[in-house]
Scaffold this motif. Structure first.
Motif, PDB file in Angstrom:
ATOM      1  N   ASP A   1    -118.423  70.477  52.879  1.00  0.00           N
ATOM      2  CA  ASP A   1    -118.813  71.105  51.604  1.00  0.00           C
ATOM      3  C   ASP A   1    -120.327  71.231  51.475  1.00  0.00           C
ATOM      4  OD1 ASP A   1    -116.177  71.381  50.917  1.00  0.00           O
ATOM      5  OD2 ASP A   1    -116.154  69.766  49.429  1.00  0.00           O
ATOM      6  N   ARG A   2    -121.079  70.227  51.981  1.00  0.00           N
ATOM      7  CA  ARG A   2    -122.544  70.309  51.905  1.00  0.00           C
ATOM      8  C   ARG A   2    -123.055  71.552  52.638  1.00  0.00           C
ATOM      9  NH1 ARG A   2    -125.688  65.688  50.764  1.00  0.00           N
ATOM     10  NH2 ARG A   2    -127.482  67.084  51.011  1.00  0.00           N
ATOM     11  N   PHE A   3    -122.522  71.753  53.850  1.00  0.00           N
ATOM     12  CA  PHE A   3    -122.965  72.908  54.623  1.00  0.00           C
ATOM     13  C   PHE A   3    -122.410  74.220  54.055  1.00  0.00           C
ATOM     14  CE2 PHE A   3    -123.380  69.557  57.974  1.00  0.00           C
ATOM     15  CZ  PHE A   3    -124.754  69.672  58.132  1.00  0.00           C
ATOM     16  N   GLN A   4    -121.173  74.179  53.542  1.00  0.00           N
ATOM     17  CA  GLN A   4    -120.591  75.394  52.980  1.00  0.00           C
ATOM     18  C   GLN A   4    -121.368  75.867  51.760  1.00  0.00           C
ATOM     19  OE1 GLN A   4    -116.372  75.309  52.381  1.00  0.00           O
ATOM     20  NE2 GLN A   4    -116.313  77.398  51.601  1.00  0.00           N
ATOM     21  N   SER A   5    -121.824  74.929  50.928  1.00  0.00           N
ATOM     22  CA  SER A   5    -122.588  75.330  49.740  1.00  0.00           C
ATOM     23  C   SER A   5    -123.887  76.029  50.142  1.00  0.00           C
ATOM     24  CB  SER A   5    -122.885  74.113  48.859  1.00  0.00           C
ATOM     25  OG  SER A   5    -123.740  73.200  49.518  1.00  0.00           O
ATOM     26  N   MET A   6    -124.510  75.570  51.234  1.00  0.00           N
ATOM     27  CA  MET A   6    -125.725  76.241  51.720  1.00  0.00           C
ATOM     28  C   MET A   6    -125.403  77.649  52.200  1.00  0.00           C
ATOM     29  SD  MET A   6    -127.589  73.294  53.995  1.00  0.00           S
ATOM     30  CE  MET A   6    -128.044  71.700  53.340  1.00  0.00           C
ATOM     31  N   VAL A   7    -124.353  77.762  53.011  1.00  0.00           N
ATOM     32  CA  VAL A   7    -123.970  79.074  53.558  1.00  0.00           C
ATOM     33  C   VAL A   7    -123.627  80.040  52.433  1.00  0.00           C
ATOM     34  CG1 VAL A   7    -122.184  80.257  54.904  1.00  0.00           C
ATOM     35  CG2 VAL A   7    -123.228  78.163  55.785  1.00  0.00           C
ATOM     36  N   ASP A   8    -122.864  79.571  51.444  1.00  0.00           N
ATOM     37  CA  ASP A   8    -122.451  80.443  50.325  1.00  0.00           C
ATOM     38  C   ASP A   8    -123.650  80.881  49.492  1.00  0.00           C
ATOM     39  OD1 ASP A   8    -119.865  80.143  51.176  1.00  0.00           O
ATOM     40  OD2 ASP A   8    -119.288  78.684  49.633  1.00  0.00           O
TER      41      ASP A   8
ATOM     42  N   LEU B   1    -119.719  83.913  57.347  1.00  0.00           N
ATOM     43  CA  LEU B   1    -118.874  82.734  57.480  1.00  0.00           C
ATOM     44  C   LEU B   1    -118.865  82.164  58.890  1.00  0.00           C
ATOM     45  CD1 LEU B   1    -115.762  83.590  55.263  1.00  0.00           C
ATOM     46  CD2 LEU B   1    -117.490  81.828  54.865  1.00  0.00           C
ATOM     47  N   ASN B   2    -119.185  82.996  59.892  1.00  0.00           N
ATOM     48  CA  ASN B   2    -119.173  82.481  61.259  1.00  0.00           C
ATOM     49  C   ASN B   2    -120.229  81.392  61.471  1.00  0.00           C
ATOM     50  OD1 ASN B   2    -121.272  84.463  61.139  1.00  0.00           O
ATOM     51  ND2 ASN B   2    -121.288  84.517  63.379  1.00  0.00           N
ATOM     52  N   VAL B   3    -121.261  81.351  60.618  1.00  0.00           N
ATOM     53  CA  VAL B   3    -122.268  80.281  60.704  1.00  0.00           C
ATOM     54  C   VAL B   3    -121.620  78.947  60.350  1.00  0.00           C
ATOM     55  CG1 VAL B   3    -124.469  79.418  59.826  1.00  0.00           C
ATOM     56  CG2 VAL B   3    -124.139  81.873  60.134  1.00  0.00           C
ATOM     57  N   LEU B   4    -120.860  78.937  59.243  1.00  0.00           N
ATOM     58  CA  LEU B   4    -120.166  77.710  58.847  1.00  0.00           C
ATOM     59  C   LEU B   4    -119.143  77.316  59.899  1.00  0.00           C
ATOM     60  CD1 LEU B   4    -119.633  75.497  56.739  1.00  0.00           C
ATOM     61  CD2 LEU B   4    -117.942  77.029  55.697  1.00  0.00           C
ATOM     62  N   GLU B   5    -118.446  78.295  60.480  1.00  0.00           N
ATOM     63  CA  GLU B   5    -117.445  77.998  61.495  1.00  0.00           C
ATOM     64  C   GLU B   5    -118.068  77.323  62.717  1.00  0.00           C
ATOM     65  OE1 GLU B   5    -114.114  78.018  61.279  1.00  0.00           O
ATOM     66  OE2 GLU B   5    -114.700  78.375  59.188  1.00  0.00           O
TER      67      GLU B   5
END
Length: 449
Positions: A74-81, A87-91
């Motif tokens: 979630d920490r990284f997803q909030s940055m990406v969003d 989304l491939n960065v989060l993946e």
């Protein structure tokens, strides 16, 4: 060329990464960036590295903590969003995290190191993607690709000399390079982390390898203070320090730098500037090899808790050949490292970090000292704190020790131990922990007010 390193608070969330982008792109010569794992966003928050350690411990006990795993993602997803990244960065971040988790499950060598490195790795992947999205030519550079080769040692990796020649080749690249801190690779290809706070070590290694004009270390303070603000309100800011002064201060409790961090920069004579991500226009603190012009001879007062004193006495100890070596050999045999060892004619003190001697190990060590060295007395004094006054000019100044002793007297704090190194850059005092704050405040009044 400048090498720029950003600490955990500087990359804690998307808003901080936007500040990082602005700082990096404000000067063309800020071409190499080293990043930490995301730190705390607010008081009570958890650092991503701490979460990764918890996750690793749960896997080792065959109970994967899915809640902690979700908190990390979630920490990284909030940055990406929030940065509107694909989304491939989060993946990619998630894929590397799950690969490391599998390594821990399989009990692969250094798998926990691999898992702990995912914080820095994730930050670097996200920042390089963000820079590209904003129209800048940028690349993620893994430490293996960069050439950061290390030797695996207990307590943390140590850089190998051949790393610096390999790093120098990065100067040929024109884009902004983003390198995750905290880890390197052995010549056999195994990922190994530096000791905690090791992103500072990576930054220093990269600056030395690239023979940078300047190594800028961005944190969350405008400059280094001459004393811990926890003990003194609005302490004096330091505009300049030498490498030796900063290393002494870091060792003795200053939290700005890991105490090993400056060694590569020091050897390569790369100047270091500590600056504030949240106030980048502030001049910061410059750390150099040469002693700057200054009026004061004492530049800082550092302090740290969590020590103990192992006191040993034996009549005619000074005539007993090899006594000190035998005492320290017992500590080495039991896996105990020491910090200081001041001695007298018939006695010797060995100062240790408190965690080095838990009660069960204390019983073994004390027993061996009594049996093998036939001493008269062995005493363990816990709840000790160390206070260090630091300054390159102290060795040319009469009366520093006298002023310090008066400060302790005025604070009504007893000095349990005094130790001055041969370098004469610092003077260390041992006191009971309960007197630490009063002593530091009195020393500050003596030397800075």
């Amino acid at each position: 060329m400048k090498v720029v390193k950003f600490g955990g608070s500087s990359v804690a969330d998307a808003g901080q990464l936007q500040k990082v982008k602005n700082i990096v792109t404000s000067e063309d010569n800020r071409r190499v960036v080293v990043v930490s794992a995301p730190g705390k966003r607010y008081s009570g928050d958890q650092k991503v590295t701490d979460l990764l350690i918890k996750l690793g411990e749960s896997i080792q006990h065959d109970q994967v903590d899915h809640e902690v795993y979700k908190m990390i993602v979630d920490r990284f997803q909030s940055m990406v969003d929030e940065l509107n990244l694909p989304l491939n960065v989060l993946e990619e971040v998630r894929k590397r995290l799950e690969y490391s988790m599998e390594q821990v499950q399989k009990k692969e060598a250094k798998a926990i190191d691999s898992l702990k490195s995912c914080g820095e790795d994730g930050t670097a992947l996200i920042l390089s993607a963000y820079l590209r999205q904003e129209g800048y030519d940028s690349s993620y550079v893994n430490p293996k690709e960069a050439g950061i080769l290390v030797r695996d040692e207990p307590g943390g990796a140590l850089v190998l000399e051949e790393s610096f020649d390999q790093l120098y080749r990065l100067r040929e690249r024109r884009e902004i390079l983003v390198i995750p801190g905290f880890f390197g690779y052995t010549p056999e290809g195994t990922l190994v982390t530096f000791s905690r706070g090791g992103s500072d070590i990576t930054g220093s290694i990269v600056a030395a390898g690239l023979q940078a004009e300047l190594y800028e270390n961005f944190t969350d303070v405008d400059s280094v203070y001459c004393v811990n603000p926890m003990y003194v309100d609005r302490p004096k800011e330091l505009t300049s320090l030498t490498y030796r002064e900063m290393r002494e201060l870091s060792y003795a409790g200053f939290s700005v730098f890991h105490d090993e961090a400056l060694i590569p920069a020091f050897k390569a004579k790369i100047p270091v500037c500590i600056k504030n991500t949240n106030n980048p226009s502030a001049p910061g603190t410059m750390i150099t090899a040469d002693l700057p012009d200054r009026d004061s001879h004492v530049v800082g007062i550092a302090s740290d808790k969590g020590f103990l004193n192992l006191y040993v006495s034996k009549y005619l100890m000074n005539r007993e050949l090899g006594f000190g070596r035998k005492l320290l050999q017992i500590l080495e045999d039991e896996g105990v490292s020491f910090e200081h060892a001041p001695s007298g004619i018939d006695d010797m003190s060995v100062v240790l970090r408190d965690h080095q001697l838990p009660p069960e190990k204390e019983e073994v060590v004390v027993g061996r000292i009594k049996e093998e060295l036939k001493v008269d007395t062995v005493i363990i004094e816990r709840d000790m704190a160390m206070i260090m006054i630091v300054g390159e000019g102290m060795n040319q100044t009469i009366g520093i020790a006298s002023q310090a002793a008066c400060a302790f007297r005025e604070a009504d704090v007893n000095i349990e131990m005094i130790n001055q190194g041969s370098s004469e850059v610092s003077m260390m005092f041992g006191v009971k922990t309960e007197g630490l704050a009063d002593a530091v405040q009195s020393l500050y009044r003596t030397f800075f007010e």
